[in-house]
Design a protein around this motif. Structure first.
Motif, PDB file in Angstrom:
ATOM      1  N   VAL A 234      31.765  75.893  57.365  1.00 14.85           N
ATOM      2  CA  VAL A 234      32.175  77.101  56.649  1.00 14.85           C
ATOM      3  C   VAL A 234      31.217  77.461  55.516  1.00 14.85           C
ATOM      4  CG1 VAL A 234      34.616  76.771  57.218  1.00 14.85           C
ATOM      5  CG2 VAL A 234      33.706  75.831  55.072  1.00 14.85           C
ATOM      6  N   ASN A 235      30.290  76.559  55.187  1.00 15.01           N
ATOM      7  CA  ASN A 235      29.295  76.836  54.150  1.00 15.01           C
ATOM      8  C   ASN A 235      27.962  77.246  54.748  1.00 15.01           C
ATOM      9  OD1 ASN A 235      29.473  74.067  55.024  1.00 15.01           O
ATOM     10  ND2 ASN A 235      27.957  73.493  53.486  1.00 15.01           N
ATOM     11  N   ARG A 236      27.985  77.754  55.974  1.00 17.39           N
ATOM     12  CA  ARG A 236      26.745  78.152  56.647  1.00 17.39           C
ATOM     13  C   ARG A 236      26.039  79.288  55.890  1.00 17.39           C
ATOM     14  NH1 ARG A 236      24.936  76.943  61.505  1.00 17.39           N
ATOM     15  NH2 ARG A 236      26.921  76.118  62.267  1.00 17.39           N
ATOM     16  N   ASN A 237      26.808  80.161  55.262  1.00 18.01           N
ATOM     17  CA  ASN A 237      26.236  81.206  54.416  1.00 18.01           C
ATOM     18  C   ASN A 237      27.279  81.591  53.364  1.00 18.01           C
ATOM     19  OD1 ASN A 237      27.856  83.554  55.426  1.00 18.01           O
ATOM     20  ND2 ASN A 237      26.759  83.105  57.335  1.00 18.01           N
ATOM     21  N   ASP A 256      36.631  72.637  56.669  1.00 22.08           N
ATOM     22  CA  ASP A 256      35.676  71.534  56.667  1.00 22.08           C
ATOM     23  C   ASP A 256      34.293  72.018  56.265  1.00 22.08           C
ATOM     24  OD1 ASP A 256      35.012  68.748  57.188  1.00 22.08           O
ATOM     25  OD2 ASP A 256      33.880  69.500  58.916  1.00 22.08           O
ATOM     26  N   VAL A 257      33.742  71.408  55.229  1.00 20.44           N
ATOM     27  CA  VAL A 257      32.418  71.726  54.709  1.00 20.44           C
ATOM     28  C   VAL A 257      31.413  70.753  55.304  1.00 20.44           C
ATOM     29  CG1 VAL A 257      31.000  71.742  52.618  1.00 20.44           C
ATOM     30  CG2 VAL A 257      33.320  72.690  52.567  1.00 20.44           C
ATOM     31  N   LEU A 267      24.849  76.918  51.916  1.00 14.60           N
ATOM     32  CA  LEU A 267      25.079  76.217  50.670  1.00 14.60           C
ATOM     33  C   LEU A 267      25.195  74.727  50.952  1.00 14.60           C
ATOM     34  CD1 LEU A 267      26.651  79.153  50.439  1.00 14.60           C
ATOM     35  CD2 LEU A 267      27.373  78.204  48.260  1.00 14.60           C
ATOM     36  N   SER A 268      24.727  73.915  50.029  1.00  9.36           N
ATOM     37  CA  SER A 268      24.921  72.477  50.151  1.00  9.36           C
ATOM     38  C   SER A 268      26.410  72.181  50.080  1.00  9.36           C
ATOM     39  CB  SER A 268      24.190  71.740  49.029  1.00  9.36           C
ATOM     40  OG  SER A 268      24.817  72.000  47.777  1.00  9.36           O
ATOM     41  N   ALA A 269      26.791  71.007  50.541  1.00 11.18           N
ATOM     42  CA  ALA A 269      28.203  70.611  50.443  1.00 11.18           C
ATOM     43  C   ALA A 269      28.639  70.581  48.992  1.00 11.18           C
ATOM     44  CB  ALA A 269      28.406  69.249  51.104  1.00 11.18           C
ATOM     45  N   PHE A 270      27.766  70.132  48.108  1.00 10.82           N
ATOM     46  CA  PHE A 270      28.086  70.112  46.678  1.00 10.82           C
ATOM     47  C   PHE A 270      28.382  71.523  46.175  1.00 10.82           C
ATOM     48  CE2 PHE A 270      26.564  70.836  42.354  1.00 10.82           C
ATOM     49  CZ  PHE A 270      27.361  69.957  41.638  1.00 10.82           C
ATOM     50  N   ALA A 272      29.119  74.179  47.847  1.00 10.64           N
ATOM     51  CA  ALA A 272      30.261  74.776  48.537  1.00 10.64           C
ATOM     52  C   ALA A 272      31.579  74.299  47.941  1.00 10.64           C
ATOM     53  CB  ALA A 272      30.204  74.442  50.028  1.00 10.64           C
ATOM     54  N   VAL A 273      31.685  73.011  47.665  1.00 14.06           N
ATOM     55  CA  VAL A 273      32.925  72.490  47.078  1.00 14.06           C
ATOM     56  C   VAL A 273      33.132  73.082  45.693  1.00 14.06           C
ATOM     57  CG1 VAL A 273      34.081  70.419  46.221  1.00 14.06           C
ATOM     58  CG2 VAL A 273      32.935  70.375  48.444  1.00 14.06           C
TER      59      VAL A 273
END
Length: 386
Positions: A234-237, A256-257, A267-270, A272-273
């Motif tokens: 979900v953080n693809r863009n 799920d990231v 976006l990085s997982a960081f 994105a969270v």
């Protein structure tokens, strides 16, 4: 004690600096019996005659072993021809990152790799000590299965936890219609009910303009509960991430990231969270996964393949560590992103995702920098130590 003697011992006593279960416990010892946690405490009274293997790691922190719900255990890729197939992952690569449980997926290529190949790889990891599971299916619709039927796969094959990764909003997907998606999810739901499983449907999100619209419509037009549907990547863009925040809040749904090695336009997982928390998405609705040993293909504006990298699981741990080091989340909450929340999503929360009596003895020992130093699965040390 030799490795042979270590596996023969009936009991294991871990003596650590502290225990995060994920909450902080007033305990520094974990007694393991028959692969499960038998007791937690301080200075546990164990008769001298009992066959106990002692592991002294008083400088380390015991936490629930991490759970990665999206791993290409057979290797992914193939978008650039046979020479672009990614390699399979090894048990050592998994446990070195403190991961004790993985769920295997098939992606774009379900022709040269099949659900039977995936099941064989999962069982191989189990023989190596990993708690390994799988999803039946792949990107395409109708999905390939082991028995010819989604319900039978879930009902009769213990390793199958759900269906996935079904691709939507991606030029590599089968462009499934709303009625096809509804039928797939309902099949997975019924098969899971018959087996006493959660039976999630794990959806791959691409860069397509529809984004999460197919899943929002699915939840709006059917009686399927949101807990059945897990969108990943979900953080693809940034636009997709904003949609994911809206989706999680509107439907009280989990998202799920992906911990991309090199996020590119995403976006990085960081990051994105951080953004999801800013949007008010509760921590308990967020999970992290690696997509490791899948391909990270590059395409031009016409959708033509132009190159590929192989995803690794190292970013999963480094981005997770950063959330704690930069005080975005306390350790207790951050652990949920890669243990407790994931166990709940997968329907494994009765035995995994926390350190408690009766739970599987899946334990990771971290140093003061939160780097995994030892990994135990069902009480067996698979990484680190002597």
């Amino acid at each position: 004690m030799t490795g042979h003697d270590e596996h023969r011992s009936l009991l294991t006593l871990l003596q650590v600096g502290c225990i995060q279960a994920p909450e902080t416990l007033e305990a520094s010892e974990i007694l393991v019996a028959d692969g499960r946690i038998a007791a937690l405490g301080q200075n546990l009274d164990i008769p001298r005659s009992w066959p106990v293997r002692r592991v002294e790691a008083r400088e380390l922190i015991a936490v629930p072993a991490f759970i990665d719900q999206h791993v290409h255990v057979t290797g992914g890729g193939g978008e650039g021809g046979c020479g672009s197939r990614c390699p399979p992952i090894t048990a050592g690569e998994i446990t070195a990152m403190g991961i004790g449980t993985v769920v295997g997926v098939l992606g774009t290529d379900s022709i040269s790799r099949t659900p039977a190949d995936l099941l064989a790889a999962v069982r191989g990891l189990r023989e190596a000590g990993i708690a390994a599971y799988m999803y039946t299916g792949a990107y395409r619709v109708p999905p390939p299965t082991l028995t010819g039927d989604i319900q039978r796969d879930l009902a009769w094959i213990p390793e199958v936890l759900g269906l996935g990764e079904i691709a939507i909003s991606d030029h590599r997907s089968s462009q499934p219609r709303p009625d096809e998606l509804a039928r797939l999810v309902s099949e997975a739901r019924i098969g899971a009910m018959l087996a006493g499983k959660r039976g999630i449907c794990h959806f791959h999100l691409g860069d397509g303009r529809r984004g999460l619209a197919p899943l929002r419509r699915l939840l709006s037009d059917t009686e399927i509960p949101a807990e059945q549907i897990i969108p990943t990547h979900v953080n693809r863009n940034p636009t997709l991430l904003e949609q994911a925040a809206d989706y999680a809040l509107a439907h009280e749904a989990a998202i799920d990231v992906t911990a991309f090695d090199e996020p590119g336009e995403g976006l990085s997982a960081f990051a994105a969270v951080v953004r999801l928390l800013e949007r008010g998405v509760p921590v308990e609705r967020i999970t992290l996964s690696s997509d490791c040993n899948g391909s990270l293909p590059e395409f031009d504006q016409q959708g033509n393949y132009s190159g590929m990298r192989v995803a690794r699981n190292t970013a999963l741990i480094s981005d997770w560590q950063r959330l704690v080091h930069e005080r975005v989340l306390p350790l207790e909450s951050a652990l949920e992103l890669i243990s407790g929340n994931v166990a709940r999503v997968l329907g494994l929360h009765h035995c995994k995702g926390r350190l408690a009596v009766g739970f599987d003895a899946d334990i990771t020992l971290l140093d003061e920098n939160l780097q995994p130093r030892q990994t135990f699965v069902a009480g067996r040390r698979l990484h680190g130590g002597e």
